[in-house]
Motif scaffolding. Structure first.
Motif, mmCIF file in Angstrom:
data_model
loop_
_atom_site.group_PDB
_atom_site.id
_atom_site.type_symbol
_atom_site.label_atom_id
_atom_site.label_comp_id
_atom_site.label_asym_id
_atom_site.label_seq_id
_atom_site.Cartn_x
_atom_site.Cartn_y
_atom_site.Cartn_z
ATOM 1 N N PRO A 1 89.671 61.792 69.766
ATOM 2 C CA PRO A 1 88.932 60.657 70.507
ATOM 3 C C PRO A 1 90.200 59.379 70.842
ATOM 4 O O PRO A 1 89.896 59.074 72.096
ATOM 5 N N LEU A 2 90.905 59.197 70.242
ATOM 6 C CA LEU A 2 91.995 58.204 70.563
ATOM 7 C C LEU A 2 92.806 58.505 71.857
ATOM 8 O O LEU A 2 93.282 57.581 72.467
ATOM 9 N N THR A 3 93.014 59.970 72.073
ATOM 10 C CA THR A 3 93.561 60.315 73.085
ATOM 11 C C THR A 3 92.933 59.744 74.440
ATOM 12 O O THR A 3 93.550 59.093 75.366
ATOM 13 N N VAL A 4 91.683 59.783 74.504
ATOM 14 C CA VAL A 4 90.812 59.313 75.638
ATOM 15 C C VAL A 4 90.646 57.868 75.701
ATOM 16 O O VAL A 4 90.806 57.322 76.840
ATOM 17 N N LEU A 5 90.720 57.180 74.741
ATOM 18 C CA LEU A 5 90.720 55.763 74.569
ATOM 19 C C LEU A 5 92.057 55.259 75.307
ATOM 20 O O LEU A 5 92.117 54.167 75.528
ATOM 21 N N ALA A 6 92.963 55.941 75.148
ATOM 22 C CA ALA A 6 94.512 55.550 75.626
ATOM 23 C C ALA A 6 94.469 55.052 77.002
ATOM 24 O O ALA A 6 95.250 54.754 77.588
ATOM 25 N N THR A 7 93.335 55.802 77.955
ATOM 26 C CA THR A 7 93.289 55.417 79.338
ATOM 27 C C THR A 7 92.884 54.056 79.563
ATOM 28 O O THR A 7 92.750 53.541 80.543
ATOM 29 N N ASP A 8 92.289 53.623 78.491
ATOM 30 C CA ASP A 8 91.943 51.786 78.489
ATOM 31 C C ASP A 8 93.260 51.047 78.616
ATOM 32 O O ASP A 8 93.999 51.075 78.014
ATOM 33 N N MET A 9 93.212 50.298 79.740
ATOM 34 C CA MET A 9 94.544 49.677 79.971
ATOM 35 C C MET A 9 94.644 48.507 78.914
ATOM 36 O O MET A 9 95.758 47.979 78.803
ATOM 37 N N PRO B 1 100.094 61.981 63.659
ATOM 38 C CA PRO B 1 100.381 60.663 64.482
ATOM 39 C C PRO B 1 101.186 60.819 65.383
ATOM 40 O O PRO B 1 100.828 60.261 66.681
ATOM 41 N N THR B 2 102.197 61.562 65.470
ATOM 42 C CA THR B 2 103.022 61.608 66.333
ATOM 43 C C THR B 2 102.700 62.421 67.697
ATOM 44 O O THR B 2 102.926 61.857 68.812
ATOM 45 N N ALA B 3 102.028 63.593 67.426
ATOM 46 C CA ALA B 3 101.520 64.432 68.628
ATOM 47 C C ALA B 3 100.260 63.672 69.038
ATOM 48 O O ALA B 3 100.275 63.666 70.496
ATOM 49 N N THR B 4 99.589 62.886 68.302
ATOM 50 C CA THR B 4 98.523 62.091 69.228
ATOM 51 C C THR B 4 98.994 61.018 70.062
ATOM 52 O O THR B 4 98.583 60.898 71.121
ATOM 53 N N LEU B 5 100.214 60.390 69.667
ATOM 54 C CA LEU B 5 100.819 59.318 70.200
ATOM 55 C C LEU B 5 101.447 59.823 71.548
ATOM 56 O O LEU B 5 100.925 59.316 72.644
ATOM 57 N N ILE B 6 101.886 60.963 71.734
ATOM 58 C CA ILE B 6 102.338 61.477 72.773
ATOM 59 C C ILE B 6 101.301 62.017 73.908
ATOM 60 O O ILE B 6 101.508 61.825 74.723
ATOM 61 N N LEU B 7 100.239 62.545 73.326
ATOM 62 C CA LEU B 7 99.129 62.906 73.839
ATOM 63 C C LEU B 7 98.634 61.938 74.519
ATOM 64 O O LEU B 7 97.957 61.969 76.021
ATOM 65 N N LYS B 8 98.288 60.706 73.815
ATOM 66 C CA LYS B 8 97.844 59.374 74.524
ATOM 67 C C LYS B 8 98.696 58.898 75.574
ATOM 68 O O LYS B 8 97.974 58.501 76.758
ATOM 69 N N VAL B 9 99.926 58.919 75.734
ATOM 70 C CA VAL B 9 100.741 58.323 76.528
ATOM 71 C C VAL B 9 100.677 59.370 77.795
ATOM 72 O O VAL B 9 100.802 58.835 78.990
ATOM 73 N N LEU C 1 98.058 61.389 78.704
ATOM 74 C CA LEU C 1 97.023 61.207 79.371
ATOM 75 C C LEU C 1 96.704 60.143 80.244
ATOM 76 O O LEU C 1 96.304 60.157 81.201
ATOM 77 N N HIS C 2 97.218 59.045 79.618
ATOM 78 C CA HIS C 2 97.493 57.617 80.369
ATOM 79 C C HIS C 2 98.276 57.817 81.580
ATOM 80 O O HIS C 2 97.981 57.294 82.737
ATOM 81 N N ALA C 3 99.417 58.282 81.169
ATOM 82 C CA ALA C 3 100.304 58.579 82.732
ATOM 83 C C ALA C 3 99.442 59.408 83.644
ATOM 84 O O ALA C 3 99.416 59.257 84.934
ATOM 85 N N SER C 4 98.844 60.522 83.361
ATOM 86 C CA SER C 4 97.984 61.313 84.397
ATOM 87 C C SER C 4 96.845 60.503 84.899
ATOM 88 O O SER C 4 96.691 60.594 86.095
ATOM 89 N N ASP C 5 96.544 59.599 84.179
ATOM 90 C CA ASP C 5 95.079 58.945 84.691
ATOM 91 C C ASP C 5 95.840 57.629 85.794
ATOM 92 O O ASP C 5 95.131 57.628 86.675
ATOM 93 N N VAL C 6 96.994 57.542 85.614
ATOM 94 C CA VAL C 6 97.406 56.532 86.641
ATOM 95 C C VAL C 6 98.458 57.106 87.646
ATOM 96 O O VAL C 6 99.538 56.310 88.085
ATOM 97 N N SER C 7 98.322 58.216 87.775
ATOM 98 C CA SER C 7 99.548 59.119 88.464
ATOM 99 C C SER C 7 99.375 59.227 89.783
ATOM 100 O O SER C 7 100.490 59.585 90.348
ATOM 101 N N ASN C 8 98.607 58.439 90.511
ATOM 102 C CA ASN C 8 98.385 58.381 91.934
ATOM 103 C C ASN C 8 99.627 58.298 92.561
ATOM 104 O O ASN C 8 100.118 58.715 93.535
ATOM 105 N N PRO C 9 100.537 57.131 92.155
ATOM 106 C CA PRO C 9 101.694 56.616 93.084
ATOM 107 C C PRO C 9 103.021 57.675 92.683
ATOM 108 O O PRO C 9 104.058 57.541 93.557
#
Length: 243
Positions: free
Chosen positions: A10-18, A51-59, A61-69
């Motif tokens: 669940p933490l990876t999905v919450l990573a899309t929160d700015m 914890p390391t794998a989760t952190l990388i997944l979070k970032v 997923l966040h990068a994908s979410d804002v990847s339009n530019p």
């Protein structure tokens, strides 16, 4: 979940929160710094660490979410227009209901290409580019094409600001009477026959002013995100997210 489905913490999905942007980005940057092998230039990262794998997944997923530019200009700009329409429509409803308009959702504050370009430059330079830059440091991650698009799109927005200021300066010169001083796009008084080099300098000043504001934007965005939710923060960044 269905057999074979990927389960994301669940933490990876919450990573899309700015609201989590700054913390997650800083943690991954620190991880890369500490894991870098100066002799080989590779990263000694233990991907078996949850914890390391989760952190990388979070970032990621966040990068994908804002990847339009990070996409080709035509595609990116088309979706930017669509997201802006959505945000401005919400701002209109908020205005009609007499409630505070979410940051970045007020169409009256985006009156020309310069204001739009400024928002996109903020979004790329402060939010998107740092995420892609830190991910590019990881072994076996090839996002060179995306990074190239970010640089190219940022340059296009800068040129829009320069062109806008040059056109504004030229119009003021043309409307001034003989011997009258006019105010340039950079806010300074100029003679009727202002040299072209000074016009360019004024336009470049406009770009510098836009970029200067980026230094304080992340903190303000995270404050707004905590108060109003991640959509407000995305809007303040210029509505550049890949929605």
């Amino acid at each position: 979940p269905r057999p074979g489905a990927t389960r994301f913490p669940p933490l990876t999905v919450l990573a899309t929160d700015m609201a989590n942007h700054g913390v997650d980005l800083m943690e991954l940057e620190q991880l890369c710094d500490s894991a870098l092998d100066p002799a080989t230039g590779s990263m000694n990262i233990d991907m078996k660490s949850a914890p390391t794998a989760t952190l990388i997944l979070k970032v990621a997923l966040h990068a994908s979410d804002v990847s339009n530019p990070a996409k080709e200009w035509g595609y990116y700009n088309k979706w930017t227009e669509r997201v802006l329409q959505e945000f401005h429509a919400q701002g209109d409803i908020e205005r009609d209901r007499g409630i505070p308009i979410s940051p970045g959702f007020d169409r009256s504050k985006m009156t020309n290409i310069k204001s739009k370009a400024g928002g996109q430059m903020f979004f790329i330079g402060v939010i998107v580019q740092p995420l892609f830059s830190v991910l590019s440091r990881l072994d076996n991650v090839d996002i060179d094409v995306a990074m190239d698009h970010l640089h190219e799109n940022q340059a296009k927005w800068k040129q829009h600001i320069v062109d806008f200021d040059l056109e504004a300066a030229a119009e003021k010169e043309a409307s001034a009477g003989p011997g009258e001083a006019t105010e340039g796009a950079d806010g300074g008084a100029q003679a009727e026959a202002r040299p072209g080099d000074e016009q360019v300098a004024g336009a470049v000043t406009g770009v510098a002013e836009v970029e200067k504001g980026a230094k304080t934007l992340p903190t303000e965005m995270e404050k707004n995100a905590q108060k109003n939710g991640d959509r407000s923060a995305e809007g303040e960044a210029g509505a550049g997210a890949g929605v």
